[in-house]
Design an enzyme around this catalytic site. Structure first.
Site, PDB file in Angstrom:
ATOM      1  N   ASP A  32      -8.789  -6.342   7.257  1.00 28.18           N
ATOM      2  CA  ASP A  32      -9.765  -6.431   8.448  1.00 28.18           C
ATOM      3  C   ASP A  32      -9.980  -7.816   8.859  1.00 28.18           C
ATOM      4  O   ASP A  32     -10.007  -8.495   9.674  1.00 28.18           O
ATOM      5  CB  ASP A  32     -10.814  -5.495   8.599  1.00 28.18           C
ATOM      6  CG  ASP A  32     -11.497  -5.181   9.882  1.00 28.18           C
ATOM      7  OD1 ASP A  32     -11.101  -5.744  10.782  1.00 28.18           O
ATOM      8  OD2 ASP A  32     -12.594  -4.472   9.689  1.00 28.18           O
ATOM      9  N   TYR A 120     -11.503   1.413   1.155  1.00 27.89           N
ATOM     10  CA  TYR A 120     -11.808   3.130   1.206  1.00 27.89           C
ATOM     11  C   TYR A 120     -11.374   4.065   0.056  1.00 27.89           C
ATOM     12  O   TYR A 120     -11.592   5.150   0.184  1.00 27.89           O
ATOM     13  CB  TYR A 120     -11.304   3.521   2.534  1.00 27.89           C
ATOM     14  CG  TYR A 120     -12.155   3.181   3.774  1.00 27.89           C
ATOM     15  CD1 TYR A 120     -13.502   2.291   3.650  1.00 27.89           C
ATOM     16  CD2 TYR A 120     -11.937   3.339   5.162  1.00 27.89           C
ATOM     17  CE1 TYR A 120     -14.530   1.906   4.659  1.00 27.89           C
ATOM     18  CE2 TYR A 120     -12.725   3.051   6.087  1.00 27.89           C
ATOM     19  CZ  TYR A 120     -13.792   2.245   5.931  1.00 27.89           C
ATOM     20  OH  TYR A 120     -14.624   2.032   6.947  1.00 27.89           O
TER      21      TYR A 120
HETATM   22  N1  AR6 Z   1      -1.954  -8.070   4.942  1.00 32.27           N
HETATM   23  C1  AR6 Z   1      -1.621  -6.720   4.721  1.00 32.27           C
HETATM   24  N2  AR6 Z   1      -2.149  -5.944   3.946  1.00 32.27           N
HETATM   25  C2  AR6 Z   1      -3.318  -6.399   3.379  1.00 32.27           C
HETATM   26  C3  AR6 Z   1      -3.775  -7.595   3.599  1.00 32.27           C
HETATM   27  C4  AR6 Z   1      -3.054  -8.671   4.451  1.00 32.27           C
HETATM   28  N3  AR6 Z   1      -3.572  -9.574   4.860  1.00 32.27           N
HETATM   29  N4  AR6 Z   1      -5.065  -7.645   2.985  1.00 32.27           N
HETATM   30  C5  AR6 Z   1      -5.227  -6.675   2.454  1.00 32.27           C
HETATM   31  N5  AR6 Z   1      -4.142  -5.708   2.780  1.00 32.27           N
HETATM   32  P1  AR6 Z   1      -8.589  -2.519   3.098  1.00 32.27           P
HETATM   33  P2  AR6 Z   1      -9.491   0.273   3.972  1.00 32.27           P
HETATM   34  C6  AR6 Z   1      -4.043  -4.479   2.041  1.00 32.27           C
HETATM   35  O1  AR6 Z   1      -9.503  -2.650   1.905  1.00 32.27           O
HETATM   36  O2  AR6 Z   1      -9.180   0.479   2.351  1.00 32.27           O
HETATM   37  C7  AR6 Z   1     -12.967  -3.521   5.585  1.00 32.27           C
HETATM   38  O3  AR6 Z   1     -14.027  -4.024   5.142  1.00 32.27           O
HETATM   39  C8  AR6 Z   1      -4.878  -3.809   0.860  1.00 32.27           C
HETATM   40  O4  AR6 Z   1      -4.408  -4.579  -0.383  1.00 32.27           O
HETATM   41  O5  AR6 Z   1      -8.205  -3.665   3.913  1.00 32.27           O
HETATM   42  O6  AR6 Z   1      -8.996   0.813   4.788  1.00 32.27           O
HETATM   43  C9  AR6 Z   1     -12.842  -2.610   6.995  1.00 32.27           C
HETATM   44  O7  AR6 Z   1     -13.790  -3.240   7.800  1.00 32.27           O
HETATM   45  C10 AR6 Z   1      -4.823  -2.304   1.125  1.00 32.27           C
HETATM   46  O8  AR6 Z   1      -3.546  -1.929   0.374  1.00 32.27           O
HETATM   47  O9  AR6 Z   1      -8.675  -1.304   3.855  1.00 32.27           O
HETATM   48  C11 AR6 Z   1     -13.231  -1.454   6.749  1.00 32.27           C
HETATM   49  O10 AR6 Z   1     -14.918  -1.381   6.298  1.00 32.27           O
HETATM   50  C12 AR6 Z   1      -4.687  -2.086   2.356  1.00 32.27           C
HETATM   51  O11 AR6 Z   1      -4.358  -3.213   3.199  1.00 32.27           O
HETATM   52  C13 AR6 Z   1     -12.805  -1.141   5.186  1.00 32.27           C
HETATM   53  O12 AR6 Z   1     -12.468  -2.338   4.623  1.00 32.27           O
HETATM   54  C14 AR6 Z   1      -5.962  -1.567   3.092  1.00 32.27           C
HETATM   55  O13 AR6 Z   1      -7.317  -2.203   2.386  1.00 32.27           O
HETATM   56  C15 AR6 Z   1     -11.413  -0.420   5.346  1.00 32.27           C
HETATM   57  O14 AR6 Z   1     -10.883  -0.108   4.158  1.00 32.27           O
END
Ligand code: AR6
Length: 166
Positions: A32, A120
């Site tokens: 995000d 999450y």
């Molecule tokens: N490109 C692709 N995937 C990514 C990137 C990127 N640049 N950066 C991280 N990931 P997360 P959630 C992956 O924590 O668990 C935020 O604060 C990461 O490795 O981004 O759904 C939001 O505002 C992981 O596999 O999302 C919410 O409050 C995946 O993206 C909360 O985090 C999801 O990790 C959402 O948590």
């Protein structure tokens, strides 16, 4: 076609990228934060007008400074042990994202991160099974669906689960 790629989703050349957002749609950490930084401040202005977005739902905005024309902000569930409807909510977040993408904006290619599996805390393999199932169900509606994994472990899990198909 489902492509499994190990990359930063903000760098992909696709029509739409999906964001793992929270209900406030203001931006946050993880993917995000990366998407908001790359898209510029217009993204938060556009997204917050559509807030709050309930868990399991999604909204669509332009991509602003991103290569992708659109960002679909999907809100996955926080993992609380698995008995709080997490699987259904995660499935719905993917389904709602696909429904918005198919909804008339000429989106032929779409990329997803592994929603809910970072901050999450959703178990990666269980989440990947759901993601790939919904992707397969929507395969015929898009030229290209990308599962974009940022960490090596997630990329390996997706490759394993999709077997020789990709
Ligand atoms: N490109 C692709 N995937 C990514 C990137 C990127 N640049 N950066 C991280 N990931 P997360 P959630 C992956 O924590 O668990 C935020 O604060 C990461 O490795 O981004 O759904 C939001 O505002 C992981 O596999 O999302 C919410 O409050 C995946 O993206 C909360 O985090 C999801 O990790 C959402 O948590």
């Amino acid at each position: 076609m489902i492509d499994i790629v190990h990359a930063d989703i903000t760098c992909l050349t696709v029509d739409a990228i999906v964001n793992a957002a929270n209900s406030s749609l203001r931006g946050g950490g993880g993917v995000d934060g990366a998407i908001h930084r790359a898209a510029g401040p217009e993204l938060a202005r556009a997204a917050t007008k559509l807030a709050p977005c309930p868990t399991g739902d999604a909204v669509i905005t332009p991509g602003f400074r991103l290569t992708a024309s659109f960002v679909i902000h999907a809100v996955g569930p926080v993992w609380r042990g698995g008995a709080r409807g997490e699987a259904a909510l995660l499935r719905r977040a993917y389904e709602r994202s696909f429904a918005l993408a198919a909804g008339g904006d000429d989106i032929a290619s779409i990329a997803f991160p592994a929603i809910s599996t970072g901050i999450y805390g959703y178990p990666k393999r269980d989440a990947a099974e759901i993601a790939l199932e919904v992707m397969r169900a929507n395969e015929g509606r898009f030229d290209r669906i990308v599962a974009c994994l940022f960490d090596e472990e997630s990329a390996r899990i997706y490759r394993e689960l999709s077997g020789a198909r990709e």
